[in-house]
Write a protein that holds these residues in place. Structure first.
Motif, PDB file in Angstrom:
ATOM      1  N   LYS A  35       4.899   7.413   2.971  1.00 34.11           N
ATOM      2  CA  LYS A  35       5.587   6.483   2.078  1.00 34.11           C
ATOM      3  C   LYS A  35       4.644   5.865   1.045  1.00 34.11           C
ATOM      4  O   LYS A  35       5.068   5.172   0.143  1.00 34.11           O
ATOM      5  N   ASN A  36       3.365   6.121   1.199  1.00 29.08           N
ATOM      6  CA  ASN A  36       2.462   5.636   0.158  1.00 29.08           C
ATOM      7  C   ASN A  36       2.204   6.713  -0.909  1.00 29.08           C
ATOM      8  O   ASN A  36       1.354   6.556  -1.772  1.00 29.08           O
ATOM      9  N   ALA A  37       2.961   7.777  -0.825  1.00 32.87           N
ATOM     10  CA  ALA A  37       2.861   8.785  -1.871  1.00 32.87           C
ATOM     11  C   ALA A  37       3.363   8.197  -3.187  1.00 32.87           C
ATOM     12  O   ALA A  37       4.187   7.289  -3.192  1.00 32.87           O
ATOM     13  N   ASP A  38       2.867   8.693  -4.303  1.00 31.22           N
ATOM     14  CA  ASP A  38       3.344   8.163  -5.574  1.00 31.22           C
ATOM     15  C   ASP A  38       4.467   9.036  -6.121  1.00 31.22           C
ATOM     16  O   ASP A  38       4.833  10.066  -5.555  1.00 31.22           O
ATOM     17  N   ASP A  89       0.818  -1.213   0.000  1.00 34.76           N
ATOM     18  CA  ASP A  89       0.000   0.000   0.000  1.00 34.76           C
ATOM     19  C   ASP A  89       0.856   1.270   0.000  1.00 34.76           C
ATOM     20  O   ASP A  89       0.348   2.357  -0.222  1.00 34.76           O
ATOM     21  N   HIS A  90       2.146   1.114   0.283  1.00 34.57           N
ATOM     22  CA  HIS A  90       3.011   2.289   0.226  1.00 34.57           C
ATOM     23  C   HIS A  90       3.440   2.513  -1.215  1.00 34.57           C
ATOM     24  O   HIS A  90       4.357   1.857  -1.708  1.00 34.57           O
ATOM     25  N   HIS A  91       2.771   3.440  -1.827  1.00 30.75           N
ATOM     26  CA  HIS A  91       2.949   3.636  -3.247  1.00 30.75           C
ATOM     27  C   HIS A  91       4.407   3.897  -3.612  1.00 30.75           C
ATOM     28  O   HIS A  91       4.921   3.404  -4.612  1.00 30.75           O
ATOM     29  N   GLU A 122       6.681   1.761  -6.187  1.00 31.95           N
ATOM     30  CA  GLU A 122       7.347   2.267  -7.385  1.00 31.95           C
ATOM     31  C   GLU A 122       8.854   2.070  -7.297  1.00 31.95           C
ATOM     32  O   GLU A 122       9.514   1.764  -8.287  1.00 31.95           O
TER      33      GLU A 122
END
Lengths: 212, 212
Positions: free
Chosen positions: B106-109, A11-13, A17
């Motif tokens: 940390k789940n930011a893209d 879930d941590h985007h 990435e």
DNA sequence: CTATAATTCACTACATTTAGTGATTATGAT
DNA sequence: ATCATAATCACTAAATGTAGTGAATTATAG
């Protein structure tokens, strides 16, 4: 050699990435998908070929433990690897019981990640050194110290939760419509079952076990 | 336009490499270094030009809060951004007091990460929506509910830890070579400072705040 | 240097928890 | 049906924690 089809669930985007970028240029690896929760993952698996699923432990909705179990139930041939920041023996235990194939800490480096992926693809399990150590330590502790792994009853758990919520014995008795004596008994049983000394120990235990 | 010199500090090697890979192909960004603890970071800054430091909150040895403060003390022109899995109001508070320039989950893209980096480079701060929300919520709660934001003293924390470790007041007194009365005072102060009711509350607080 | 906070200590009173012992009544599983 | 466990209740005694009030000494920061 066939490429290894990998699915990442986290879930941590940003981590997703990042990890994807890390695996992007590897020869033998094909990144089939990057998803952000267990539900999506299960849907994805219905219509895609995946060899290895790499998943985070802590995810909202469905955590890695549950996802691993569901994957193993429906697709026993798929290899699963869990990524986590911590190495908690209990969690590892549960996962191993559910036939997880790997457990890696998030501070692992690229080479270890690849080693783990290749191991899984070859049919071998991979657990990071730190995880193995924690695991054997906990096994060891269990044998030597206290053999009685105490299963708490529903009522005991209920009372334990109320203790954690700062209720006194009297308040608990009122809330559960039982006598203070009864609450007292449960309290004593909790302490002796768990080998703890006092309320502080009970609360600590409850929080560490995720009971409250 | 000059490239933005970025330093990343995170003890999770995998995340570090992933993030590095993420920033590797960006035009305006130059990844100056990837380090795995605060000590290394401070040494690095002595002899390198850095515009933006991206750091994890939870690191062994020196955490992100401390590192941010030390960086701001010595290099006030350097922009700092904290990355974390959680958005804890208390932590955010401390960081803002220490003039942190950004806080990202940390789940930011990738796009949000870049937006944040560019913002910082332009001299603007960047805080993710979720963080801003939590922060204002906590401000709100502070006004309405309890005004006393309690900074615990070293001694209080020491005693709190011993309470969590199931020590009685008497035992704590013996271990710290002080009177039981003193321990009692600290206990009372802890309870009233934190607005808690009893030992259970103290232990819960300590564990949830990561004090013990 | 001087407020302010932290740490220390004391005494009292009452509330709560812990410990020991014992027992009766559900409940669930074989 | 019966055996084991869970859940219930009771009584006592001692230990520990909570609350109120007050105050002296020591650090710390402005």
């Amino acid at each position: 050699m066939e490429k290894i089809n990998i699915l990442i669930v986290d879930d941590h985007h940003m981590f997703l990435e990042g990890l994807a970028a890390l695996l992007a240029n590897i020869q033998d690896v094909h990144l089939t998908g990057t998803l952000k929760n267990g539900k999506e993952a299960l849907e994805f698996l219905e219509s895609n070929t995946v060899d290895v699923v790499i998943m985070d432990i802590s995810m909202p909705g469905m955590d890695g433990i549950e996802l691993n179990k569901l994957i193993k139930d429906s697709y026993p041939h798929i290899k699963t690897m869990v990524l986590s920041t911590h190495s908690d023996p209990k969690t590892i235990n549960k996962l191993i019981q559910d036939d997880v194939n790997g457990y890696l800490l998030k501070n692992a480096d690229k080479s270890e990640l690849l080693e783990a992926v290749y191991s899984l693809a070859k049919g071998q399990n991979y657990f990071s050194e730190e995880v193995k150590e924690k695991y054997t330590n906990s096994m060891f502790a269990r044998q030597s110290k206290s053999n009685e792994e105490p299963p708490l009853s529903r009522r005991e758990i209920e009372i334990l939760k109320l203790i954690v919520a700062q209720n006194t014995t009297q308040e608990i008795a009122e809330k559960l419509f039982i006598s203070q004596h009864t609450v007292n008994s449960h309290r004593k049983n909790l302490l002796s079952k768990l080998g703890l000394k006092n309320t502080a120990g009970l609360v600590k235990y409850a929080l560490e076990e995720g009971i409250a």
